[in-house]
Design an enzyme around this catalytic site. Structure first.
Site, PDB file in Angstrom:
ATOM      1  N   HIS A  30      64.180 -13.865  49.563  1.00 52.10           N
ATOM      2  CA  HIS A  30      62.959 -13.586  50.316  1.00 52.10           C
ATOM      3  C   HIS A  30      63.282 -12.857  51.611  1.00 52.10           C
ATOM      4  O   HIS A  30      63.931 -13.415  52.494  1.00 52.10           O
ATOM      5  CB  HIS A  30      62.240 -14.901  50.624  1.00 52.10           C
ATOM      6  CG  HIS A  30      61.806 -15.620  49.385  1.00 52.10           C
ATOM      7  ND1 HIS A  30      62.668 -16.408  48.666  1.00 52.10           N
ATOM      8  CD2 HIS A  30      60.620 -15.639  48.739  1.00 52.10           C
ATOM      9  CE1 HIS A  30      62.013 -16.915  47.616  1.00 52.10           C
ATOM     10  NE2 HIS A  30      60.776 -16.451  47.642  1.00 52.10           N
ATOM     11  N   HIS A  70      61.879 -20.842  51.842  1.00 50.33           N
ATOM     12  CA  HIS A  70      62.216 -19.616  51.101  1.00 50.33           C
ATOM     13  C   HIS A  70      62.834 -18.566  52.026  1.00 50.33           C
ATOM     14  O   HIS A  70      63.580 -17.710  51.571  1.00 50.33           O
ATOM     15  CB  HIS A  70      60.971 -19.058  50.388  1.00 50.33           C
ATOM     16  CG  HIS A  70      59.831 -18.762  51.300  1.00 50.33           C
ATOM     17  ND1 HIS A  70      58.950 -19.734  51.719  1.00 50.33           N
ATOM     18  CD2 HIS A  70      59.419 -17.615  51.897  1.00 50.33           C
ATOM     19  CE1 HIS A  70      58.050 -19.189  52.519  1.00 50.33           C
ATOM     20  NE2 HIS A  70      58.317 -17.905  52.654  1.00 50.33           N
ATOM     21  N   VAL A 191      50.002 -13.064  55.277  1.00 47.63           N
ATOM     22  CA  VAL A 191      50.427 -12.741  53.916  1.00 47.63           C
ATOM     23  C   VAL A 191      51.000 -13.995  53.258  1.00 47.63           C
ATOM     24  O   VAL A 191      51.710 -14.776  53.901  1.00 47.63           O
ATOM     25  CB  VAL A 191      51.523 -11.638  53.952  1.00 47.63           C
ATOM     26  CG1 VAL A 191      52.187 -11.487  52.592  1.00 47.63           C
ATOM     27  CG2 VAL A 191      50.923 -10.301  54.392  1.00 47.63           C
ATOM     28  N   HIS A 265      57.023 -10.214  50.861  1.00 52.37           N
ATOM     29  CA  HIS A 265      57.371 -11.637  50.821  1.00 52.37           C
ATOM     30  C   HIS A 265      58.740 -11.901  50.163  1.00 52.37           C
ATOM     31  O   HIS A 265      59.573 -12.619  50.702  1.00 52.37           O
ATOM     32  CB  HIS A 265      56.272 -12.416  50.082  1.00 52.37           C
ATOM     33  CG  HIS A 265      56.651 -13.807  49.739  1.00 52.37           C
ATOM     34  ND1 HIS A 265      56.459 -14.868  50.589  1.00 52.37           N
ATOM     35  CD2 HIS A 265      57.241 -14.327  48.618  1.00 52.37           C
ATOM     36  CE1 HIS A 265      56.909 -15.976  50.018  1.00 52.37           C
ATOM     37  NE2 HIS A 265      57.390 -15.672  48.816  1.00 52.37           N
ATOM     38  N   ARG A 357      55.115 -58.888  45.436  1.00 55.14           N
ATOM     39  CA  ARG A 357      54.932 -58.406  46.811  1.00 55.14           C
ATOM     40  C   ARG A 357      55.198 -59.518  47.822  1.00 55.14           C
ATOM     41  O   ARG A 357      55.700 -59.279  48.920  1.00 55.14           O
ATOM     42  CB  ARG A 357      53.550 -57.789  46.998  1.00 55.14           C
ATOM     43  CG  ARG A 357      52.429 -58.726  46.691  1.00 55.14           C
ATOM     44  CD  ARG A 357      51.104 -57.976  46.602  1.00 55.14           C
ATOM     45  NE  ARG A 357      50.047 -58.857  46.186  1.00 55.14           N
ATOM     46  CZ  ARG A 357      48.830 -58.864  46.698  1.00 55.14           C
ATOM     47  NH1 ARG A 357      48.519 -58.014  47.653  1.00 55.14           N
ATOM     48  NH2 ARG A 357      47.914 -59.692  46.272  1.00 55.14           N
ATOM     49  N   SER A 384      48.050 -55.805  51.717  1.00 53.80           N
ATOM     50  CA  SER A 384      48.307 -56.016  50.289  1.00 53.80           C
ATOM     51  C   SER A 384      49.792 -55.968  49.959  1.00 53.80           C
ATOM     52  O   SER A 384      50.286 -56.749  49.148  1.00 53.80           O
ATOM     53  CB  SER A 384      47.623 -54.932  49.465  1.00 53.80           C
ATOM     54  OG  SER A 384      46.241 -55.085  49.526  1.00 53.80           O
ATOM     55  N   GLU A 411      49.589 -41.114  51.999  1.00 56.08           N
ATOM     56  CA  GLU A 411      50.809 -41.476  51.268  1.00 56.08           C
ATOM     57  C   GLU A 411      51.813 -40.328  51.170  1.00 56.08           C
ATOM     58  O   GLU A 411      53.023 -40.523  51.331  1.00 56.08           O
ATOM     59  CB  GLU A 411      50.471 -41.961  49.847  1.00 56.08           C
ATOM     60  CG  GLU A 411      49.732 -43.285  49.785  1.00 56.08           C
ATOM     61  CD  GLU A 411      48.239 -43.169  50.054  1.00 56.08           C
ATOM     62  OE1 GLU A 411      47.741 -42.039  50.218  1.00 56.08           O
ATOM     63  OE2 GLU A 411      47.567 -44.213  50.115  1.00 56.08           O
TER      64      GLU A 411
HETATM   65  C1  TPP Z   1      54.885 -26.735  47.236  1.00 61.23           C
HETATM   66  C2  TPP Z   1      55.202 -25.310  46.899  1.00 61.23           C
HETATM   67  N1  TPP Z   1      54.326 -24.579  46.196  1.00 61.23           N
HETATM   68  C3  TPP Z   1      54.611 -23.286  45.880  1.00 61.23           C
HETATM   69  C4  TPP Z   1      55.786 -22.717  46.250  1.00 61.23           C
HETATM   70  C5  TPP Z   1      56.113 -21.277  45.848  1.00 61.23           C
HETATM   71  N2  TPP Z   1      56.016 -20.367  47.004  1.00 61.23           N
HETATM   72  C6  TPP Z   1      57.087 -20.080  47.742  1.00 61.23           C
HETATM   73  S1  TPP Z   1      56.730 -19.128  49.062  1.00 61.23           S
HETATM   74  C7  TPP Z   1      55.098 -19.067  48.633  1.00 61.23           C
HETATM   75  C8  TPP Z   1      54.107 -18.326  49.497  1.00 61.23           C
HETATM   76  C9  TPP Z   1      54.202 -18.794  50.899  1.00 61.23           C
HETATM   77  O1  TPP Z   1      53.469 -18.017  51.762  1.00 61.23           O
HETATM   78  P1  TPP Z   1      53.840 -18.034  53.293  1.00 61.23           P
HETATM   79  O2  TPP Z   1      54.087 -19.405  53.744  1.00 61.23           O
HETATM   80  O3  TPP Z   1      52.779 -17.268  53.990  1.00 61.23           O
HETATM   81  O4  TPP Z   1      55.228 -17.291  53.339  1.00 61.23           O
HETATM   82  P2  TPP Z   1      55.520 -15.777  53.731  1.00 61.23           P
HETATM   83  O5  TPP Z   1      54.857 -14.938  52.670  1.00 61.23           O
HETATM   84  O6  TPP Z   1      54.927 -15.534  55.062  1.00 61.23           O
HETATM   85  O7  TPP Z   1      57.004 -15.679  53.696  1.00 61.23           O
HETATM   86  C10 TPP Z   1      54.863 -19.790  47.458  1.00 61.23           C
HETATM   87  C11 TPP Z   1      53.534 -19.925  46.820  1.00 61.23           C
HETATM   88  C12 TPP Z   1      56.690 -23.526  46.975  1.00 61.23           C
HETATM   89  N3  TPP Z   1      57.866 -23.076  47.410  1.00 61.23           N
HETATM   90  N4  TPP Z   1      56.360 -24.795  47.295  1.00 61.23           N
END
Ligand code: TPP
Length: 433
Positions: A30, A70, A191, A265, A357, A384, A411
Site C-alpha cells: 500500500h 496496511h 479516499v 490506496h 460463573r 451476571s 464488547e
Molecule cells: C476490518 C477490515 N476490513 C477491511 C479491510 C480491508 N481494507 C484494507 S484498507 C481498506 C480501505 C481503508 O481505507 P482508508 O482507511 O481510508 O485507507 P487509505 O485508503 O487512506 O489508505 C480496506 C477496506 C481491513 N484491512 N480490515
C-alpha cells in the site's frame, strides 16, 4: 528546538522513495498512506515523539500506533531512519515470509511496532487500551517527584478505522473515561480502497468525536509547521479530553498519476515509480537515503538519548527510594506470579452444585489478591458474570487505580481495549460478557 523543515522535507521524500521501492519490488502493498502521511511521520519521528530506538520497549516512551496497518511501509521507513533495528535489507524484504517487514505490522516481529494492526479499527481500540494502562500505571507508580509514566499514546487512523464500529465503541469509552493521554490523528484523505470516501460516508466525523468528548483540531497534514503546532497543543491540553487531530492529506502524494484517488490506496502507483522518483528528486540508486538525512537522524537520536538519560536518572532515584514498588513493577513486567498461585484457588468437587460463573468468581478473588496487576472488566454484566474484584475499586475518570473496568455495552471495544492493556505490558486484563 525549531522544526528543521529542509531536513525533514528531504527525509519525507526519501521515505516516500523507500515505500515506492519496497512496494514496487514486492509487487504488492500500500503506497497511499506512506506517501500521504510522510510529513506527519517526519514531525513525529524526526522531531516530537519521545522514544529510544535503542530500547524500543522503554516504559517511559510515547507510543505510536498505526491503526491503518496496511500503510506499514510508513512505519518501516521511519523506523529505519530513526535508527531502530530495521535495516535496509529488512526493507528490501518487505512482505516476504519471515521478514521483519510483513505486509501488516506485527508486534513480535519488528522493533518499534507497538501493536499488530491491519484489521481496521482494532489498532485504535488497542491505542485506547494502552492509554488506559498508561493512566493506571501512572496512578500506581508515579510520585510527585517521579513521573515514571508520563507519555502520550498517538494513533494514526484512516477513514476505514473511523468507519469500523469497534473504533466507535473504544472512542466513546475514551471520551467517557477522560483519556487525555490519547492523541488520535485522523488521516482524512477522502479516499478508501474502492472509491472516494464520499461514496460511503457523509457524517461529520469531527462532530462525532466532539460528541464523544474529544477535543478536535483540523489541519493541513502536509504542512509540518501546522501539524506540529496542533500536536503540541494536543499534548499540552491535559484537560480530561482525548485529543483528535483531523489531518487533511493527499493520498499517494508524489505520484501525480494516482494521487488523491482510490488508485493511490494500494500498489497501482508503483508502475509510475521511475517518474515519481525523479519528481521527488531521488537519484537512480534505489532504497536511497542521503547522508544529510542520516546525519540529521543521528543528531536527533543523540537528543533523544539525552532525554532518555534524564528519565533514567529520575527512574533510578525512584527505584532507590521505593524499592518495594520497583520490585512490584519488575515482577509485573516479567509476568511473575507466586509459585504457589494455583494452590490459592479453591478446589471444587467434580459434582459440585455451583454455577460456573459463581465458581469463576470464587477463583478470581484469591487470584486478584495474589496478582495486584490483574484487571477485570465487564460489558455491563458484572451482576451476571460475577467477575468483579472485591475491594478492587472502579476504574473511573477520577480513580485510575481502580481494577474493575465498566466497559459499558461495548464488547468488541472491550476486547480491543483489553488487548491494548496487554500490549502496554504492566497489567493483565480480563473481561467478561
Ligand atoms: C476490518 C477490515 N476490513 C477491511 C479491510 C480491508 N481494507 C484494507 S484498507 C481498506 C480501505 C481503508 O481505507 P482508508 O482507511 O481510508 O485507507 P487509505 O485508503 O487512506 O489508505 C480496506 C477496506 C481491513 N484491512 N480490515
Amino acid at each position: 528546538m525549531s522544526l528543521d523543515i529542509t531536513s525533514l522535507s528531504r527525509a519525507a521524500n526519501e521515505a516516500r522513495g523507500l515505500a515506492i521501492d519496497a512496494v514496487h519490488a514486492s509487487k504488492s502493498g500500500h503506497l497511499g498512506l506512506p506517501l500521504g502521511c510522510a510529513e506527519i511521520a517526519a514531525v513525529l519521528y524526526g522531531h516530537e515523539l519521545k522514544h529510544n530506538p535503542d530500547e524500543p520497549r522503554w516504559i517511559g516512551r510515547d507510543y505510536f500506533i498505526l491503526s491503518a496497518g496496511h500503510g506499514s511501509m510508513l512505519l518501516y521507513a521511519w523506523l529505519n531512519l530513526s535508527g531502530y533495528d530495521v535495516t535496509m535489507d529488512d526493507i528490501r524484504a518487505f512482505r516476504q515470509l519471515h521478514s521483519k517487514t510483513p505486509g501488516h505490522p506485527e508486534y513480535f516481529e519488528t522493533p518499534g511496532v507497538e501493536c499488530t494492526t491491519g484489521p481496521l479499527g482494532q489498532g485504535l481500540g488497542n491505542a485506547v487500551g494502552v492509554a488506559v494502562a498508561a493512566k493506571m500505571a501512572a496512578a500506581r507508580f508515579n510520585t510527585p517527584e517521579h513521573q515514571i509514566f508520563d507519555q502520550h499514546i498517538i494513533c494514526l487512523a484512516g477513514d476505514g478505522c473511523m468507519q469500523e464500529g469497534v473504533s466507535a465503541e473504544a472512542c466513546a469509552f475514551a471520551g467517557h473515561f477522560g483519556l487525555d493521554n490519547l492523541i488520535l490523528i485522523y488521516d482524512a484523505n477522502a479516499v478508501t480502497l474502492d472509491a472516494m470516501a464520499a461514496a460511503t460516508q457523509s457524517e461529520d466525523t469531527g462532530k462525532r468525536f466532539q460528541a464523544y468528548g474529544f477535543d478536535v483540531q483540523k489541519v493541513d497534514g502536509q504542512d509540518m509547521v501546522a501539524f506540529l503546532r496542533a500536536l503540541k497543543k494536543a499534548k499540552a491540553r491535559d484537560n480530561g479530553k482525548p485529543q483528535m487531530i483531523i489531518a487533511q492529506t493527499l493520498i499517494g502524494k508524489g505520484i501525480p498519476e494516482v494521487a488523491g484517488t482510490a488508485k493511490a490506496h494500494g500498489e497501482a502507483g508503483a508502475k509510475f515509480a521511475d517518474e515519481a522518483r525523479k519528481n521527488l528528486a531521488l537519484p537512480e540508486e534505489h532504497y536511497f537515503v542521503s547522508q544529510e538525512t542520516r546525519d540529521y537522524f543521528a543528531k536527533h537520536k543523540k537528543a533523544l538519548l539525552r532525554q532518555y538519560k534524564r528519565w533514567e536518572k529520575m527512574y533510578r532515584d525512584w527505584r532507590a527510594k521505593h524499592p518495594d514498588q520497583a520490585q512490584l513493577l519488575d515482577d509485573a513486567i516479567d509476568k511473575k506470579v507466586p509459585a504457589d498461585l494455583l494452590s490459592k484457588v479453591p478446589a471444587f468437587p467434580a459434582d459440585a452444585k455451583i454455577a460456573t460463573r459463581k465458581a469463576g468468581s470464587e477463583a478470581l478473588q484469591p487470584l486478584a489478591r495474589e496478582m495486584p496487576f490483574l484487571i477485570s472488566g465487564s460489558a455491563d454484566l458484572h451482576g451476571s458474570t460475577l467477575n468483579y474484584i472485591e475491594g478492587g475499586e472502579d476504574f473511573s475518570r477520577d480513580n485510575h487505580k481502580g481494577r474493575n473496568i465498566h466497559f459499558g455495552i461495548r464488547e468488541h471495544g472491550m476486547c480491543a481495549i483489553m488487548n491494548g492493556i496487554g500490549y502496554h505490558g504492566v497489567f493483565r486484563a480480563s473481561g467478561a460478557t
